[in-house]
Write a protein that holds these residues in place. Structure first.
Motif, short mmCIF file in Angstrom:
data_model
loop_
_atom_site.label_atom_id
_atom_site.label_comp_id
_atom_site.label_asym_id
_atom_site.label_seq_id
_atom_site.Cartn_x
_atom_site.Cartn_y
_atom_site.Cartn_z
N ASP A 102 0.82 -1.20 0.00
CA ASP A 102 0.00 0.00 0.00
C ASP A 102 0.86 1.26 0.00
O ASP A 102 0.52 2.26 -0.66
N LEU A 103 1.99 1.23 0.71
CA LEU A 103 2.89 2.39 0.69
C LEU A 103 3.55 2.55 -0.67
O LEU A 103 3.72 3.67 -1.16
N ILE A 104 3.94 1.44 -1.27
CA ILE A 104 4.55 1.51 -2.61
C ILE A 104 3.56 2.11 -3.61
O ILE A 104 3.91 2.95 -4.44
N ALA A 105 2.30 1.69 -3.51
CA ALA A 105 1.27 2.24 -4.41
C ALA A 105 1.09 3.74 -4.19
O ALA A 105 0.92 4.50 -5.15
N PHE A 106 1.13 4.18 -2.92
CA PHE A 106 0.98 5.62 -2.65
C PHE A 106 2.17 6.40 -3.19
O PHE A 106 2.01 7.53 -3.68
N ARG A 107 3.36 5.84 -3.09
CA ARG A 107 4.53 6.54 -3.64
C ARG A 107 4.41 6.68 -5.15
O ARG A 107 4.78 7.71 -5.73
N LEU A 108 3.91 5.64 -5.80
CA LEU A 108 3.68 5.73 -7.24
C LEU A 108 2.62 6.79 -7.53
O LEU A 108 2.70 7.49 -8.55
N GLY A 109 1.64 6.91 -6.65
CA GLY A 109 0.62 7.95 -6.82
C GLY A 109 1.22 9.34 -6.71
O GLY A 109 0.82 10.26 -7.44
N VAL A 110 2.19 9.53 -5.81
CA VAL A 110 2.87 10.83 -5.70
C VAL A 110 3.64 11.13 -6.98
O VAL A 110 3.60 12.25 -7.50
N GLU A 111 4.33 10.13 -7.51
CA GLU A 111 5.08 10.34 -8.75
C GLU A 111 4.14 10.66 -9.91
O GLU A 111 4.46 11.50 -10.76
N ARG A 112 3.00 10.01 -9.92
CA ARG A 112 2.03 10.30 -10.97
C ARG A 112 1.51 11.73 -10.85
O ARG A 112 1.37 12.44 -11.86
N ALA A 113 1.22 12.15 -9.61
CA ALA A 113 0.73 13.52 -9.41
C ALA A 113 1.78 14.54 -9.83
O ALA A 113 1.46 15.57 -10.42
N GLN A 114 3.05 14.26 -9.53
CA GLN A 114 4.11 15.16 -9.96
C GLN A 114 4.23 15.19 -11.48
O GLN A 114 4.51 16.23 -12.08
N GLY A 115 4.02 14.03 -12.12
CA GLY A 115 4.02 14.00 -13.58
C GLY A 115 2.88 14.82 -14.17
O GLY A 115 3.05 15.47 -15.21
N GLU A 116 1.73 14.81 -13.49
CA GLU A 116 0.60 15.63 -13.96
C GLU A 116 0.92 17.12 -13.84
O GLU A 116 0.48 17.92 -14.67
N VAL A 117 1.70 17.50 -12.83
CA VAL A 117 2.12 18.89 -12.72
C VAL A 117 3.00 19.28 -13.90
O VAL A 117 2.84 20.34 -14.51
N ARG A 118 3.95 18.43 -14.22
CA ARG A 118 4.83 18.72 -15.36
C ARG A 118 4.05 18.79 -16.66
O ARG A 118 4.32 19.65 -17.51
N LEU A 119 3.05 17.91 -16.80
CA LEU A 119 2.23 17.94 -18.00
C LEU A 119 1.42 19.23 -18.07
O LEU A 119 1.30 19.85 -19.14
N ALA A 120 0.84 19.64 -16.94
CA ALA A 120 0.04 20.87 -16.93
C ALA A 120 0.90 22.09 -17.26
O ALA A 120 0.46 23.00 -17.96
N ARG A 121 2.14 22.10 -16.76
CA ARG A 121 3.02 23.22 -17.09
C ARG A 121 3.42 23.21 -18.56
O ARG A 121 3.56 24.25 -19.19
N ALA A 122 3.61 22.01 -19.11
CA ALA A 122 3.95 21.94 -20.53
C ALA A 122 2.80 22.38 -21.41
O ALA A 122 3.01 22.92 -22.50
N ASN A 123 1.57 22.18 -20.93
CA ASN A 123 0.40 22.57 -21.71
C ASN A 123 0.11 24.07 -21.65
O ASN A 123 -0.89 24.52 -22.21
N ARG A 124 0.97 24.84 -20.99
CA ARG A 124 0.81 26.31 -21.03
C ARG A 124 0.96 26.83 -22.45
O ARG A 124 0.38 27.84 -22.82
N PHE A 125 1.77 26.16 -23.21
CA PHE A 125 2.06 26.60 -24.57
C PHE A 125 1.38 25.67 -25.56
O PHE A 125 1.49 24.45 -25.46
#
Length: 204
Positions: A28-51
Motif C-alpha cells: 500500500d505504501l509503494i502504491a501511494f509513492r507511485l501515486g505521488v510520482e504520478r501527481a508530480q508527472g501531472e504537474v509537469r504535463l500541466a506546465r507543458a500545456n501552457r504553450f
C-alpha cells in the motif's frame, strides 16, 4: 499444519528495523509513492500545456495564371510558422489543481507512513506480551496447577478427600491448560499479524 503450535523464539530484529522494512516493502505504501510520482508527472504535463502546439506551414509550389490579362504567370513558394501566444490562458487552473493533488497525496502518504509505524509497534508489543504470557504460564501457573491437582488426587486415593474435591481440582487444571493453549494460539496470531504489518515474512 507443518509446525508446532508452541514457538517462543525472540524477534530476529528490533522494532525500528521492522518499521523500516514495513515502510519500504508494504504494497500500500509503494502504491501511494507511485501515486505521488504520478501527481508530480501531472504537474509537469500541466506546465507543458501552457504553450499550444507550434504549426509549420509549407507551400512548395504556387502558380498564378495571368494569361487572360496578358501578363506573365509567376511561380512561387511559401513557408509559414503559427505560434499561439499564451497571453490570458496559461493553463493556470490545471497547474494549480495538479499542485494541489501532489500536496494532498504527499499528506496522505505521510499519514499512511505513521499508520504503518503504529501498526508495527502495536503488533511487536502484542508479540512480546503473548510470548511473556506463555513463558510465565509454563514457568509458574501450569506447574502450580498441576501440583494442586496431583495433591488432590493423592488425598483422594488416601481417603482424605472426596471424589468431588479431586474433580474440582482436575477441572481447575483443565481450565489452566485451556488458557495455556489459548495463549499459544494468540501468540501464533501475533506472529501472523507481525508478518502482515511488515509486509514480508519475518517469522515462520
Amino acid at each position: 499444519m507443518r509446525d508446532a503450535l508452541r514457538d517462543t523464539r525472540e524477534l530476529p530484529e528490533t522494532a525500528d528495523v521492522l518499521i523500516q522494512k514495513a515502510v519500504t516493502s508494504r504494497p500500500d505504501l509503494i502504491a501511494f509513492r507511485l501515486g505521488v510520482e504520478r501527481a508530480q508527472g501531472e504537474v509537469r504535463l500541466a506546465r507543458a500545456n501552457r504553450f499550444s502546439d507550434v504549426y509549420l506551414l509549407a507551400q512548395p509550389y504556387t502558380f498564378q495564371d495571368n494569361r487572360p490579362f496578358g501578363l506573365k504567370s509567376p511561380h512561387s513558394w511559401a513557408v509559414g510558422l503559427t505560434v499561439p501566444l499564451p497571453i490570458s490562458n496559461r493553463n493556470q487552473g490545471n497547474i494549480l489543481r495538479a499542485n494541489t493533488n501532489v500536496v494532498q497525496t504527499q499528506v496522505e502518504l505521510a499519514a499512511l507512513d505513521r499508520q504503518v509505524a503504529d501498526e508495527v509497534e502495536e503488533v511487536v508489543h502484542e508479540f512480546h506480551l503473548t510470548r511473556d504470557t506463555i513463558l510465565e504460564m509454563e514457568r509458574e501457573i501450569v506447574p502450580a496447577s498441576q501440583r494442586v491437582r496431583d495433591a488432590a488426587f493423592r488425598k483422594f486415593q488416601g481417603g482424605e478427600s472426596s471424589a468431588i474435591e479431586y474433580l474440582v481440582a482436575q477441572k481447575d487444571y483443565n481450565d489452566v491448560v485451556r488458557q495455556y493453549r489459548d495463549a499459544l494460539v494468540r501468540h501464533r496470531r501475533s506472529m501472523l499479524d507481525l508478518n502482515t504489518a511488515v509486509g514480508m515474512r519475518v517469522l515462520p
